[in-house]
Design an enzyme around this catalytic site. Structure first.
Site, PDB file in Angstrom:
ATOM      1  CD  GLU A  98      -3.056  -0.812   2.258  1.00 55.58           C
ATOM      2  OE1 GLU A  98      -4.212  -0.507   1.931  1.00 55.58           O
ATOM      3  OE2 GLU A  98      -2.688  -0.962   3.429  1.00 55.58           O
ATOM      4  CD  GLU A 153     -11.286  13.391  46.215  1.00 58.14           C
ATOM      5  OE1 GLU A 153     -12.264  14.117  45.967  1.00 58.14           O
ATOM      6  OE2 GLU A 153     -11.333  12.156  46.192  1.00 58.14           O
TER       7      GLU A 153
END
Length: 516
Positions: free
Chosen positions: A96, A340
């Site tokens: 390709e 947190e």
């Protein structure tokens, strides 16, 4: 490769992880061994753990996936690392994309194909020009001219690895599946006779159930690796699945992977042999908090995982910081996982208590891990922690807070499975882990029920962890008081009473037993 593939290869994800794959040393599973079929290491971090040693030697493995799944990256990484790390020359057969485009694309990963070509360690068989006779296939096409070119190139450089990109382009003009199968079977047998290990990519349209465009390649190939992508909120989520490997063992199930500036990296589940657990009930890890260590039985036993559960403002992060600070003081390296709040904010919180971690961070005694919660991956997080622990010889881990994982993009069961793996890893390494968890219950309900909600978490973690410390508010006499209780601590005689405590500027202060 098409132009779309080129774009996908050059695009990398920010905050890429280090190239080292430290946790590979934790794998002890050799059930995939077959003395009749040796294996070739792929050179791709994590993939050899999934394949239990590597790809089957002298066989062809099909890599299937939709556009942008990572097929070309995987095959090029297999080729490049085989050349530079194992001195196995390679051949790239392209149907390709032109060789120069491939050379330019992989340079973004630091892979210098031009130099390898000059050293006669890499060669291309270019069949990307549709005007060449070799790609004008039909039902009666003879592969001999193409096979002669491949034979000549392999023998010329003594190649041991071959990549074919892609099978769809090779058979695009063949009208029926039977002829595709016959041609592909001949190609596989021919490559086997040359003693090379081959990866062949296959385009899989998203709407198709088959693994390759023609629906027959996966039956002929000795192995099939399937790649898939799922759009996340901020990034692509990628998974690899080994569909089959004839004659050899491999680990089943989906495995997360990512593509970084250094290439592809997989994050398989970490299998830990529990017989190798390095735990000690007598080697105790102190918090450095006066009186508190007495309540937990002298400290946390080495290799234990302890959960501190409480609502916002109860001092969970302060407990974690003091546990980390004490580790630095006694010469035990610490890894602090910031979930947190970002690590910058946590460092400012520590400075507010008079604790400056700058020197500890510079010396490597303390390492912070910041975790972006959008599109978070438990497996990648586990690898990040494991790598940091092994690299720094860490003895303590603080995870603040585990409830943030559930509030992000994971459900409770995913978090639970993550913690089970983390627990086994910590025990195998002799690392003590302290986790914080944000609970929904705020106040003790009534007199006689001071701790209020007794469910420590909503994720059924109480059976997973070794110790649980409850932090609660209680309103008495028009005042809000903080109470703590050591609910459990495996292997230690701990206090069963409820104690007053405060989060002060100098740190946690623990008072007397609370009496109504």
């Amino acid at each position: 490769m098409s132009s779309k593939k080129t774009t996908g290869m050059k695009k990398t994800i920010k905050n890429s992880r280090p190239k080292e794959h430290y946790v590979a040393g934790l794998y002890h599973n050799t059930t995939g061994a077959n003395p009749c079929i040796p294996k070739t290491p792929s050179g791709i971090p994590g993939l050899d753990e999934v394949l239990q040693g590597g790809l089957a030697e002298n066989r062809l493995t099909l890599v299937s996936g939709c556009t942008g799944a990572g097929k070309t990256v995987l095959s090029n990484q297999f080729l490049y690392h085989g050349i530079v790390e194992m001195n196995q020359p390679g051949v790239f057969i392209t149907f390709e994309e032109r060789p120069q485009d491939i050379i330019d694309n992989v340079a973004g990963f630091g892979w210098n194909y031009g130099q390898l070509i000059k050293q006669h360690k890499l060669a291309f068989v270019d069949v990307s020009d549709p005007g060449q006779e070799q790609v004008e296939l039909n039902d009666s096409y003879d592969l001999s001219p193409l096979l002669l070119r491949i034979h000549h190139t392999i023998e010329k450089i003594g190649a041991k690895r071959v990549v074919i990109d892609s099978m769809a382009a090779l058979f695009i003009q063949v009208s029926n599946a039977r002829n595709v199968r016959n041609l592909f079977t001949r190609l596989c047998h021919d490559l086997k006779s040359l003693g090379v290990t081959t990866l062949a990519t296959a385009e899989r349209p998203e709407s198709m159930a088959a693994l390759a465009r023609n629906g027959v390649e996966e039956y002929v190939a000795d192995g099939v690796i399937e790649l898939s992508v799922t759009p996340g909120q901020q990034r692509i989520l990628r998974h690899l699945f080994v569909r089959k490997m004839r004659g050899v063992g491999y680990r089943s199930g989906k495995v997360e992977f990512d593509i970084h500036t250094h290439g592809m990296e997989l994050y398989p589940k970490i299998p830990i042999d529990r017989r190798l657990a390095k735990t000690s009930l007598n080697n105790l890890k102190s918090f450095g908090i006066e009186r508190f260590d007495e309540l937990v039985g002298g400290g946390i036993p080495e290799g234990h995982m302890v959960l501190i559960s409480g609502n916002t403002g109860t001092g969970k992060t302060t407990f974690g910081l003091q546990f980390a600070l004490e580790g630095v003081k006694v010469g035990e390296p610490v890894v602090y996982v910031a979930l947190e709040e970002p690590s910058g904010q946590i460092k400012k919180t520590a400075l507010g208590h008079g604790w400056n971690f700058k020197r500890a961070i510079q010396s490597g005694a303390l390492h912070f891990i910041d975790v972006p919660l959008i599109d978070i991956s438990t497996d990648q997080l586990l690898y990040t922690i494991a790598n940091s622990v092994i690299k720094s010889s860490c003895k303590r881990i603080v995870v603040d807070s585990i409830s943030s994982l559930e509030s992000a993009t994971m459900n409770g069961e995913q978090v639970r499975q993550f913690l089970i793996q983390l627990l086994e890893f910590c025990k195998a390494q002799g690392v003590t882990c302290l986790m914080t968890y944000l609970t929904s219950g705020v106040f003790g309900a009534v007199r006689g029920q001071l701790l209020g909600q007794m469910e420590t978490t909503d994720m059924r973690l109480s059976s997973v962890v070794d110790g649980i410390i409850l932090l609660r508010y209680v309103e008495r006499g028009q005042k809000v008081k903080r109470l703590l209780n050591v609910l459990k601590m495996r292997g230690r005689q701990h206090s069963k009473a409820i104690y007053l405590y405060e989060a002060r500027k100098e740190g946690i202060w623990v008072g007397e037993k609370y009496e109504e």
